[in-house]
Design a protein around this motif. Structure first.
Motif, PDB file in Angstrom:
ATOM      1  N   LEU A  42       6.409   6.191   6.037  1.00  0.00           N
ATOM      2  CA  LEU A  42       4.956   6.212   5.864  1.00  0.00           C
ATOM      3  C   LEU A  42       4.570   6.466   4.410  1.00  0.00           C
ATOM      4  N   LYS A  43       5.297   7.325   3.729  1.00  0.00           N
ATOM      5  CA  LYS A  43       5.033   7.557   2.307  1.00  0.00           C
ATOM      6  C   LYS A  43       5.297   6.294   1.493  1.00  0.00           C
ATOM      7  N   LEU A  44       6.295   5.509   1.905  1.00  0.00           N
ATOM      8  CA  LEU A  44       6.561   4.259   1.212  1.00  0.00           C
ATOM      9  C   LEU A  44       5.411   3.278   1.388  1.00  0.00           C
ATOM     10  N   VAL A  45       4.873   3.193   2.601  1.00  0.00           N
ATOM     11  CA  VAL A  45       3.712   2.322   2.835  1.00  0.00           C
ATOM     12  C   VAL A  45       2.534   2.781   1.987  1.00  0.00           C
ATOM     13  N   GLU A  46       2.333   4.088   1.896  1.00  0.00           N
ATOM     14  CA  GLU A  46       1.247   4.619   1.064  1.00  0.00           C
ATOM     15  C   GLU A  46       1.474   4.305  -0.410  1.00  0.00           C
ATOM     16  N   ARG A 102       3.055   1.716  -1.612  1.00  0.00           N
ATOM     17  CA  ARG A 102       2.782   0.300  -1.826  1.00  0.00           C
ATOM     18  C   ARG A 102       1.282   0.010  -1.837  1.00  0.00           C
ATOM     19  N   SER A 103       0.515   0.725  -1.000  1.00  0.00           N
ATOM     20  CA  SER A 103      -0.935   0.528  -0.993  1.00  0.00           C
ATOM     21  C   SER A 103      -1.580   0.957  -2.310  1.00  0.00           C
ATOM     22  N   SER A 104      -0.925   1.850  -3.061  1.00  0.00           N
ATOM     23  CA  SER A 104      -1.432   2.257  -4.374  1.00  0.00           C
ATOM     24  C   SER A 104      -0.810   1.432  -5.491  1.00  0.00           C
ATOM     25  N   ASN A 105      -0.350   0.222  -5.159  1.00  0.00           N
ATOM     26  CA  ASN A 105       0.251  -0.705  -6.119  1.00  0.00           C
ATOM     27  C   ASN A 105       1.492  -0.102  -6.754  1.00  0.00           C
ATOM     28  N   TRP A 106       2.302   0.574  -5.929  1.00  0.00           N
ATOM     29  CA  TRP A 106       3.573   1.157  -6.340  1.00  0.00           C
ATOM     30  C   TRP A 106       3.408   2.186  -7.460  1.00  0.00           C
ATOM     31  N   GLY A 107       2.249   2.832  -7.459  1.00  0.00           N
ATOM     32  CA  GLY A 107       2.005   3.872  -8.449  1.00  0.00           C
ATOM     33  C   GLY A 107       1.680   3.373  -9.835  1.00  0.00           C
ATOM     34  N   ARG A 108       1.482   2.077  -9.999  1.00  0.00           N
ATOM     35  CA  ARG A 108       1.181   1.530 -11.326  1.00  0.00           C
ATOM     36  C   ARG A 108      -0.308   1.631 -11.615  1.00  0.00           C
ATOM     37  N   VAL A 109      -0.625   1.830 -12.865  1.00  0.00           N
ATOM     38  CA  VAL A 109      -2.009   1.914 -13.326  1.00  0.00           C
ATOM     39  C   VAL A 109      -2.324   0.642 -14.102  1.00  0.00           C
ATOM     40  N   HIS A 110      -3.394  -0.007 -13.717  1.00  0.00           N
ATOM     41  CA  HIS A 110      -3.764  -1.250 -14.398  1.00  0.00           C
ATOM     42  C   HIS A 110      -4.208  -0.959 -15.817  1.00  0.00           C
ATOM     43  N   ALA A 111      -3.926  -1.887 -16.681  1.00  0.00           N
ATOM     44  CA  ALA A 111      -4.375  -1.747 -18.068  1.00  0.00           C
ATOM     45  C   ALA A 111      -5.885  -1.903 -18.140  1.00  0.00           C
ATOM     46  N   THR A 112      -6.495  -1.215 -19.091  1.00  0.00           N
ATOM     47  CA  THR A 112      -7.948  -1.289 -19.232  1.00  0.00           C
ATOM     48  C   THR A 112      -8.375  -2.687 -19.656  1.00  0.00           C
ATOM     49  N   SER A 113      -9.570  -3.069 -19.246  1.00  0.00           N
ATOM     50  CA  SER A 113     -10.079  -4.395 -19.558  1.00  0.00           C
ATOM     51  C   SER A 113     -10.361  -4.505 -21.059  1.00  0.00           C
ATOM     52  N   THR A 114     -10.553  -5.735 -21.526  1.00  0.00           N
ATOM     53  CA  THR A 114     -10.827  -5.975 -22.934  1.00  0.00           C
ATOM     54  C   THR A 114     -12.141  -5.323 -23.338  1.00  0.00           C
ATOM     55  N   TYR A 115     -12.231  -4.998 -24.595  1.00  0.00           N
ATOM     56  CA  TYR A 115     -13.388  -4.260 -25.089  1.00  0.00           C
ATOM     57  C   TYR A 115     -14.635  -5.139 -25.060  1.00  0.00           C
ATOM     58  N   ILE A 134       7.702  -7.206   5.137  1.00  0.00           N
ATOM     59  CA  ILE A 134       8.517  -5.984   5.105  1.00  0.00           C
ATOM     60  C   ILE A 134       7.688  -4.773   5.506  1.00  0.00           C
ATOM     61  N   ILE A 135       6.452  -4.681   5.009  1.00  0.00           N
ATOM     62  CA  ILE A 135       5.597  -3.544   5.351  1.00  0.00           C
ATOM     63  C   ILE A 135       5.278  -3.553   6.844  1.00  0.00           C
ATOM     64  N   GLN A 136       5.043  -4.742   7.408  1.00  0.00           N
ATOM     65  CA  GLN A 136       4.800  -4.831   8.847  1.00  0.00           C
ATOM     66  C   GLN A 136       6.021  -4.404   9.644  1.00  0.00           C
ATOM     67  N   ARG A 137       7.173  -4.744   9.150  1.00  0.00           N
ATOM     68  CA  ARG A 137       8.393  -4.345   9.850  1.00  0.00           C
ATOM     69  C   ARG A 137       8.599  -2.837   9.771  1.00  0.00           C
ATOM     70  N   ILE A 138       8.246  -2.241   8.638  1.00  0.00           N
ATOM     71  CA  ILE A 138       8.345  -0.786   8.512  1.00  0.00           C
ATOM     72  C   ILE A 138       7.419  -0.098   9.507  1.00  0.00           C
ATOM     73  N   GLU A 139       6.230  -0.599   9.653  1.00  0.00           N
ATOM     74  CA  GLU A 139       5.297   0.007  10.614  1.00  0.00           C
ATOM     75  C   GLU A 139       5.816  -0.119  12.037  1.00  0.00           C
ATOM     76  N   ASN A 140       6.451  -1.221  12.354  1.00  0.00           N
ATOM     77  CA  ASN A 140       7.024  -1.366  13.700  1.00  0.00           C
ATOM     78  C   ASN A 140       8.182  -0.395  13.916  1.00  0.00           C
ATOM     79  N   VAL A 141       8.973  -0.169  12.870  1.00  0.00           N
ATOM     80  CA  VAL A 141      10.073   0.784  12.984  1.00  0.00           C
ATOM     81  C   VAL A 141       9.532   2.187  13.220  1.00  0.00           C
TER      82      VAL A 141
END
Length: 479
Positions: free
Chosen positions: A367-371, A373-386, A345-352
C-alpha cells in the motif's frame, strides 16, 4: 588463713565450695589470681551453684579483636598449675608469656623466622607504546594499492587478482573513481582470450549477486568495463557476455520464484542486480546518444510478473524493492512508448493486497508503494518558466504593496478599485508639504521661509504647567 588472704577480694565469688587449697590446683578447676572473667567463662566447667551466695551479673562475651588504639595482647595460655614465687598476673608486663608459644609447632615457627612472608602487590605491565605500528582491521591490506598497481604479474592467476580487487571495492566503495582506471588498464593487458573474458564476467556476476551491498557497485563496474575493455573476441564483448549470463538466470525465473528458500534468495539477488544494470548500463547509439538497454526493460517486466504470480512474502518484498528502485524510470519509458504497463502492475498489487494470503506488514509495504506511485514516485516537478507577475496570474501580486491613508484616515492599497482617485488626492495633499516625506523627515535646508515663520516659543500657559510638572516631579524624587 593464707587461703583467704592470698585471694583478692571478691575473687572467690561464684565459685563452688569444692575448690582445693590455693584455688589454682588442677583438681579444683581454679584459675590464677587476677584471671579475667573471660577466662573463667572459657575454661571453668559448669558446676552446681551453692545456695546462699549472690548470683553474679552475666559476663560479657570476649571480643575477638581488640578495640581500635588498644595495645594488642597475646591471649593467655590455658590453665596451668601455679608455680612457687610467680608474680601475680596484675604485676606482670603486658606481653605474651613464654609458655604461650608452646602451642605453636616448632617447624612453623622456625620457617616463619627464617622466611618472613612479605606480600608484594602485582605490577601490571602495559604493552602500549607511542611507537607501535599503525592498526589495520583484519582482512585489510595496507599495501593493497601498491600490489595491484604493479599489475596481475604478482598474482598466480587472473581470477585471484580480480577477486582481490572486487573484495577491495566491497570494503572501500569510495575508491572506485580513483582506482577503476588502473584496474581497466591492467585487465586490457591480462585479458587476452575468450576464456579469460568469460571468467571475468562470471567473477563480477557472482560478487554482485552473492553480496547484497555490491549490486550497485557491480553495475557501475560493468558499465565502465563495457566501454573501456578493448578485447572483443568472436564470442562477444564484455557487455554481450554479461547479458548472456543474465539471460541464463532469467530463463529459469518461474522455477526460481516458486523454489525453496535458498533458491528464491539467489533469484531475488539476481532481480535486484538486473534492476541496477538497467539504471547504470549505458548504451551509446550510432548518433552518440546514450540510451538504456531495452532488453533489460522487457526482462524486468517479466520478472515482476513472476514475483506477483507467486505471492509469497519474500517475493512480494523483492518486487517492492525493485519498483522503488526502477519504478519511476520504467514508467517514464513505458509512457514514451504509449504503454500502460505501470497501471497494470498497480492493479495487480491491489489485487494481491485484497486476495493474497500474505502477512500484514507486506500488505502495508504494498500500500505504501501504491501511495508512492500516486505522488509521482516522490519526484518534484521543476518550476515553470518565468513570467512577469500581473494581477491576473498572481494572486499575491498586491501582497507587498504599500498601504496609504486618505484624509479621513481610511487605509487603501493598489488592490482597491478606486485606488487611482485616492492616490491622486494624496498627491494633491502632499503639495502643501513639499519638503516632508511620509514619515515627517525634514528635507528642507536652513533659511526656509516657511519654517522661519514657525514660532518655537512655548505658550505661557503651557510653559507654566510644564514648570509645575517638573517641580512636582523633583519633589517626589527627593522624598
Amino acid at each position: 588463713m593464707s587461703d583467704g588472704f592470698d585471694r583478692a577480694p571478691g575473687a572467690g565469688r561464684g565459685r563452688s565450695r569444692g575448690l582445693g587449697r590455693g584455688g589454682g590446683g588442677p583438681e579444683g578447676g581454679g584459675f590464677p589470681n587476677g584471671a579475667g572473667p573471660a577466662e573463667r567463662v572459657r575454661h571453668q566447667p559448669p558446676q552446681p551453684k551453692a545456695p546462699g551466695f549472690l548470683q553474679p551479673p552475666p559476663l560479657r562475651q570476649p571480643r575477638t579483636t581488640p578495640p581500635p588504639g588498644a595495645q594488642c595482647e597475646v591471649p593467655a595460655s590455658p590453665q596451668r598449675p601455679s608455680r612457687p614465687g610467680a608474680l601475680p598476673e596484675q604485676t606482670r608486663p603486658l606481653r605474651a608469656p613464654p609458655s604461650s608459644q608452646d602451642k605453636i609447632p616448632q617447624q612453623n615457627s622456625e620457617s616463619a623466622m627464617a622466611k618472613p612472608q612479605v606480600v608484594v602487590a602485582p605490577v601490571l605491565m602495559s604493552k602500549l607504546s607511542v611507537n607501535a605500528p599503525e592498526f589495520y582491521p583484519s582482512g585489510y591490506s595496507s599495501n593493497y594499492t601498491e600490489s595491484y598497481e604493479d599489475g596481475c604479474e604478482d598474482y598466480p592467476t587472473l581470477s585471484e587478482y580480480v577477486q582481490d580487487f572486487l573484495n577491495h571495492l566491497t570494503e572501500q566503495p569510495g575508491s572506485f573513481e580513483t582506482e577503476i582506471e588502473q584496474f581497466a588498464e591492467t585487465l586490457n593487458g591480462c585479458v587476452t582470450t575468450d576464456d579469460a573474458l568469460q571468467e571475468l564476467v562470471e567473477l563480477i556476476y557472482q560478487q554482485a549477486t552473492s553480496i547484497p551491498n555490491f549490486s550497485y557497485m557491480g553495475a557501475r563496474l560493468c558499465n565502465y568495463l563495457s566501454h573501456h575493455l578493448t578485447i572483443s573476441p568472436q564470442s562477444g564483448n564484455f557487455r554481450q557476455l554479461l547479458l548472456q549470463r543474465c539471460r541464463t538466470e532469467y530463463e529459469v525465473k518461474d522455477q526460481a520464484a516458486k523454489g525453496d528458500e535458498v533458491t528464491r534468495k539467489r533469484f531475488h539477488a539476481f532481480v535486484l542486480f538486473l534492476g541496477e544494470l538497467y539504471l547504470n548500463l549505458e548504451i551509446k547509439g550510432t548518433n552518440g546518444q546514450v540510451t538504456r538497454a531495452d532488453i533489460l526493460q522487457v526482462g524486468l517486466r517479466e520478472l515482476l510478473n513472476a514475483l506477483f504470480s507467486n505471492p509469497m512474502d519474500d517475493n512480494l518484498i523483492c518486487a517492492v524493492k525493485l519498483l522503488k528502485l526502477t519504478g519511476s524510470v520504467l514508467e517514464d519509458a513505458w509512457k514514451e512508448k504509449g504503454k500502460m504497463d505501470m497501471e497494470e502492475i498497480i492493479q495487480r498489487i491491489e489485487n494481491v493486497v485484497l486476495d493474497a494470503n500474505c502477512s500484514r506488514d507486506v500488505k502495508q509495504m504494498l500500500l505504501k508503494l501504491v501511495e508512492l506511485r500516486s505522488s509521482n514516485w516522490g519526484r518534484v516537478h521543476a518550476t515553470s518558466t518565468y513570467r512577469e507577475a500581473t494581477p491576473e496570474n498572481d494572486p499575491n501580486y498586491f501582497m507587498n504593496e504599500p498601504t496609504f491613508y486618505t484624509s479621513d484616515g481610511v487605509p487603501f492599497t493598489a488592490a482597491d478599485p478606486d485606488y487611482q482617485e485616492k492616490y491622486q488626492e494624496l498627491l494633491e495633499r502632499e503639495d502643501f508639504f513639499p519638503d516632508y516625506e511620509e514619515n515627517g523627515t525634514d528635507l528642507s535646508g536652513a533659511g526656509d521661509p516657511y519654517l522661519d515663520d514657525i514660532d518655537d516659543e512655548m505658550d505661557p500657559e503651557i510653559e507654566e504647567a510644564y514648570e509645575k510638572f517638573c517641580l512636582e516631579s523633583e519633589r517626589k524624587r527627593k522624598q
